[in-house]
Design an enzyme around this catalytic site. Structure first.
Site, short mmCIF file in Angstrom:
data_model
loop_
_atom_site.label_atom_id
_atom_site.label_comp_id
_atom_site.label_asym_id
_atom_site.label_seq_id
_atom_site.Cartn_x
_atom_site.Cartn_y
_atom_site.Cartn_z
N ASN A 32 0.84 -1.21 0.00
CA ASN A 32 0.00 0.00 0.00
C ASN A 32 0.87 1.27 0.00
OD1 ASN A 32 0.97 -0.15 2.58
ND2 ASN A 32 -0.93 0.44 3.58
N THR A 35 5.48 2.88 3.39
CA THR A 35 6.81 3.42 3.72
C THR A 35 7.10 4.67 2.89
OG1 THR A 35 7.52 1.19 4.26
CG2 THR A 35 9.26 2.83 4.02
N ARG A 100 8.09 -0.90 10.04
CA ARG A 100 9.37 -1.51 10.40
C ARG A 100 10.31 -0.60 11.17
NH1 ARG A 100 13.00 1.20 7.04
NH2 ARG A 100 12.39 1.53 4.87
N THR A 144 12.35 -10.14 14.18
CA THR A 144 13.57 -9.34 14.35
C THR A 144 14.43 -9.89 15.49
OG1 THR A 144 14.39 -7.16 14.95
CG2 THR A 144 12.21 -7.68 15.74
N SER A 179 11.52 -1.48 21.80
CA SER A 179 10.63 -0.41 21.28
C SER A 179 9.26 -1.04 21.06
CB SER A 179 11.16 0.14 19.95
OG SER A 179 10.93 -0.80 18.90
N TYR A 181 7.71 -1.05 18.35
CA TYR A 181 7.85 -1.81 17.09
C TYR A 181 8.36 -3.22 17.36
CZ TYR A 181 10.63 -3.98 13.53
OH TYR A 181 11.19 -4.93 12.73
N GLN A 208 15.52 -11.53 12.16
CA GLN A 208 16.55 -10.92 11.31
C GLN A 208 17.25 -9.75 12.02
OE1 GLN A 208 16.74 -10.45 6.73
NE2 GLN A 208 15.65 -8.66 7.43
N THR A 252 27.17 9.11 13.33
CA THR A 252 26.57 9.30 14.66
C THR A 252 26.35 8.01 15.45
OG1 THR A 252 24.43 9.13 13.57
CG2 THR A 252 25.26 11.37 14.01
N TYR A 254 25.25 6.30 18.63
CA TYR A 254 24.45 6.83 19.75
C TYR A 254 25.10 6.42 21.06
CZ TYR A 254 20.60 7.52 16.33
OH TYR A 254 19.83 7.91 15.27
N VAL A 327 16.45 4.25 24.76
CA VAL A 327 16.77 3.65 26.05
C VAL A 327 17.25 2.25 25.74
CG1 VAL A 327 15.85 2.89 28.27
CG2 VAL A 327 15.05 5.04 27.24
N1 USQ Z 1 22.32 3.54 16.03
C1 USQ Z 1 23.36 4.43 16.20
N2 USQ Z 1 23.43 5.50 15.37
C2 USQ Z 1 22.52 5.72 14.37
C3 USQ Z 1 21.48 4.80 14.20
C4 USQ Z 1 21.40 3.71 15.04
O1 USQ Z 1 24.20 4.26 17.08
O2 USQ Z 1 22.66 6.72 13.65
C5 USQ Z 1 22.25 2.35 16.91
C6 USQ Z 1 20.96 2.24 17.72
O3 USQ Z 1 21.04 2.98 18.91
C7 USQ Z 1 20.86 0.74 17.92
C8 USQ Z 1 21.53 0.15 16.69
O4 USQ Z 1 22.29 1.19 16.11
O5 USQ Z 1 21.59 0.35 19.05
C9 USQ Z 1 20.56 -0.38 15.66
O6 USQ Z 1 19.66 0.64 15.30
P1 USQ Z 1 19.01 0.70 13.84
O7 USQ Z 1 18.29 2.00 13.70
O8 USQ Z 1 20.03 0.36 12.84
O9 USQ Z 1 18.04 -0.55 13.89
P2 USQ Z 1 16.72 -0.85 14.72
O10 USQ Z 1 16.04 0.37 15.19
O11 USQ Z 1 17.08 -1.88 15.76
O12 USQ Z 1 15.79 -1.51 13.63
C10 USQ Z 1 16.28 -2.07 12.41
C11 USQ Z 1 15.13 -2.14 11.43
C12 USQ Z 1 14.08 -3.10 11.98
C13 USQ Z 1 14.72 -4.44 12.26
C14 USQ Z 1 15.90 -4.29 13.21
C15 USQ Z 1 16.69 -5.55 13.42
O13 USQ Z 1 14.57 -0.85 11.23
O14 USQ Z 1 13.02 -3.21 11.05
O15 USQ Z 1 13.79 -5.31 12.84
O16 USQ Z 1 16.83 -3.34 12.64
S1 USQ Z 1 17.36 -5.65 15.05
O17 USQ Z 1 18.11 -4.41 15.32
O18 USQ Z 1 18.22 -6.81 15.09
O19 USQ Z 1 16.25 -5.76 15.96
#
Ligand code: USQ
Length: 385
Positions: A32, A35, A100, A144, A179, A181, A208, A252, A254, A327
């Protein structure tokens, strides 16, 4: 096989369609364009240009890559779901059609509710349609790694053996998502396990990790590009770091940046999903894979991008730690298993550095598109707000 991809317009859905066509499957897709809309709302767009679904399908047809049947619709609408399954009667359905983004789900009540409803309802719709219309159909559902959180013990694939007060059992591994999500994926997992127990549906629940990359073996020229998000809401760690390097803005991590996650390339993600289709579970089996190639800390990835960028261009990319908008633990034990996919035959295709180099080269040509939306790259979504 007749395979239906829910979420065919997405980052993984589109290259998966190309792969399944090449492997000789009949491919149907539903989407749909959620995204696309939501990314526009945060004043961003895919860094790589992508065309409309109509044009994408026409391009695939023109190049002799195959025919894709497409339904436009929201899979959290049970009538749409019913119609798509009825007219397709698939042998397998890959469910990638969920909201996602972890940050999106943490923006406020509206977004949290939307994520809960879209995700959980789409999966329950699929469960009922499969049970009622195509009970032998294999449901391959994208979960995930974030369902597990970051426990201070090894993470098995779905289940573990436990002894408690002298008795033993094999139980689902405890979930501890970070989260709204990620919690929706936990709820989906519970619902799929229950549907499997009651109706003996065949399910692969894929835990994944974070996916990175611009290319797969099938994305050989720009007209076949898949989307690539760089903003704070829809972009993910390594992809964002590459975009930041190319755009000349700080990378960046975090907080301390010692947080670790499982990662895999887009090519490996698509290969694993295609493998799961080719080698389905037994009828009535519920199986879980941890789908990632390697786990890395965020700092390691930031430094890798910095080094590869310097090697390729002679230029320096700056790394700037910023206050963590989330967090989450920033120093923790992390040791998930990923043996099952290897047992099925999965082998990584490229090393991390090679992949980063390809991403950087692809993005270099679209630097202006990244810079146009540079405001959207800086984190604004705070978990504690
Ligand atoms: N992070 C940084 N800097 C950034 C972006 C992210 O340090 O600029 C860190 C976050 O704090 C986190 C890690 O990188 O600790 C992963 O964050 P992410 O934004 O790459 O991924 P996440 O929010 O966990 O979600 C993504 C996808 C989601 C999938 C997930 C897999 O958006 O759909 O399910 O990755 S997992 O992370 O294994 O749960």
């Amino acid at each position: 096989m007749k395979v239906m991809i829910m979420g065919i317009d997405g980052y993984i859905g589109w290259p998966l369609a190309l792969r399944l066509l090449r492997e000789g499957h009949e491919v149907t897709g539903i989407d749909n364009f959620y995204t696309r809309r939501r990314v526009r709302e945060v004043h961003s767009e895919s860094a790589l240009p992508i065309s409309s679904m109509e044009k994408r399908i026409a391009e695939v047809g023109k190049r002799g890559l195959g025919d894709i049947k497409f339904f436009r619709g929201d899979v959290s609408n049970s009538e749409k779901m019913h119609e798509a399954i009825k007219s397709t009667e698939p042998d397998a359905v890959v469910h990638l059609a969920e909201q996602r983004s972890a940050p999106y789900s943490m923006m406020g009540l509206r977004q949290a509710k939307e994520t809960m409803v879209k995700n959980i309802v789409s999966t329950i719709n699929l469960i009922y349609e499969v049970k009622d219309q195509v009970p032998d159909c294999h449901i391959l559902k994208l979960g995930t790694m974030g369902e597990y959180g970051t426990p201070n013990i090894d993470i098995p694939e779905g289940f573990f053996d436990i002894e408690y007060r002298g008795r033993k059992d094999r139980l689902p591994f405890p979930k501890n998502a970070g989260s709204w999500y990620h919690w929706t994926k936990v709820h989906d997992t519970n619902n799929l396990m229950f549907a499997n127990r009651v109706w003996e549906l065949s399910v692969t629940d894929v835990m994944q990790g974070v996916v990175y990359g611009t290319r797969t073996e099938d994305i050989i020229y720009p007209a076949l590009f898949t989307r690539f998000d760089t903003d704070e809401v829809w972009g993910t760690a390594l992809n964002r770091f590459c975009a930041q390097a190319v755009a000349g803005i700080p990378i960046t991590p975090y907080g301390k940046g010692n947080q670790a996650r499982g990662f895999l390339s887009l090519e490996d993600s698509v290969s694993c999903l295609a493998l799961g289709i080719r080698k389905p579970p037994e009828r009535g089996e519920y199986r879980v894979y941890n789908q990632f190639d390697e786990y890395y800390t965020v700092n390691y990835l930031a430094e890798t991008v910095q080094q590869v960028y310097h090697q390729e261009t002679g230029k320096n990319a700056e790394i700037k730690h910023i206050e963590n908008p989330r967090v989450e633990l920033e120093d923790h034990y992390y040791h998930p298993e990923n043996q099952k996919l290897k047992d099925l035959g999965y082998r990584r295709k490229r090393e991390l550095r090679q992949e980063v180099s390809i991403i950087l080269k692809d993005l270099e040509k679209y630097r202006d598109r990244i810079l146009k939306h540079r405001e959207s790259i800086i984190p604004k979504t705070l978990w504690k707000a």
